[in-house]
Write an enzyme that holds these catalytic residues in place. Sequence first.
Site, PDB file in Angstrom:
ATOM      1  CB  CYS A   1       4.725   2.696  11.916  1.00 50.67           C
ATOM      2  SG  CYS A   1       4.881   1.123  11.088  1.00 50.67           S
ATOM      3  CG  LEU A   2      -1.088   1.039  10.134  1.00 50.35           C
ATOM      4  CD1 LEU A   2      -1.713   0.282   8.972  1.00 50.35           C
ATOM      5  CD2 LEU A   2      -2.156   1.708  10.967  1.00 50.35           C
TER       6      LEU A   2
ATOM      7  CG  HIS B   1       6.753   4.542   6.710  1.00 53.03           C
ATOM      8  ND1 HIS B   1       6.821   5.187   7.918  1.00 53.03           N
ATOM      9  CD2 HIS B   1       6.180   3.333   6.967  1.00 53.03           C
ATOM     10  CE1 HIS B   1       6.333   4.401   8.865  1.00 53.03           C
ATOM     11  NE2 HIS B   1       5.919   3.281   8.305  1.00 53.03           N
ATOM     12  CD  GLU B   2       3.872   1.718   4.241  1.00 49.49           C
ATOM     13  OE1 GLU B   2       4.103   0.550   4.595  1.00 49.49           O
ATOM     14  OE2 GLU B   2       3.387   2.566   5.015  1.00 49.49           O
TER      15      GLU B   2
ATOM     16  CD  GLN C   1       3.294  -2.111   8.047  1.00 52.18           C
ATOM     17  OE1 GLN C   1       3.071  -1.660   6.937  1.00 52.18           O
ATOM     18  NE2 GLN C   1       3.021  -1.442   9.155  1.00 52.18           N
TER      19      GLN C   1
ATOM     20  N   GLY D   1      -0.625   3.625   4.279  1.00 51.75           N
ATOM     21  CA  GLY D   1       0.265   2.698   3.593  1.00 51.75           C
ATOM     22  C   GLY D   1       0.392   1.408   4.369  1.00 51.75           C
TER      23      GLY D   1
ATOM     24  CG  HIS E   1       7.266  -1.417   6.831  1.00 53.28           C
ATOM     25  ND1 HIS E   1       7.415  -1.893   8.109  1.00 53.28           N
ATOM     26  CD2 HIS E   1       6.497  -0.304   6.944  1.00 53.28           C
ATOM     27  CE1 HIS E   1       6.757  -1.098   8.957  1.00 53.28           C
ATOM     28  NE2 HIS E   1       6.192  -0.123   8.263  1.00 53.28           N
TER      29      HIS E   1
END
Length: 158
Positions: free
Chosen positions: A81-82, A123-124, A36, A31, A127
């Site tokens: 997480c990236l 999660h996304e 991000q 995702g 963000h």
Amino acid sequence: MESSEVDVFDDDLKKLVNDMAETMYDAPGIGLAAPQVNINKKIIVVDIGSDEETQRVGQLYTLINPKIVESSGFIKYEEGCLSIPGVREFVERPSNVKVEAQDETGKQIKVEAEGLLAVCLQHEIDHINGTLFIDHLSGLKKKLANKKLIKMFGTSKG
Ligand SMILES: [Zn+2]
């Protein structure tokens, strides 16, 4: 910081979501949210991929202005997480969610998800509302994760 709503559905938006999907697959991740990649807009892409065991087939979700309208159940899943490389922690969330959003043409869509897909969507969507998964942790775990972030970025909000 909360991202702003998308109200123009043009070729630039299509190009942006294609770029985001490419970045996600390249990472590789399941995702990605626009903040991000330093774009402060309510856009997420999600693809949790295929799984032979459960015969799940991967599917790319492109969600513009996504909102969780219903949630239920309970799941504890180890998230990463990236934006926070090297940190993985178990997070507790609802196991089922209903999300309303628009697609890249502006059409209203609804996604019902459970398990990993529900975790990833939450999660996304976090963000784009300015929340990181470590914000869901409590006490000492959150402190430790924040310490790692400060070490990496000089701030706890990456
Ligand atoms: Zn993330």
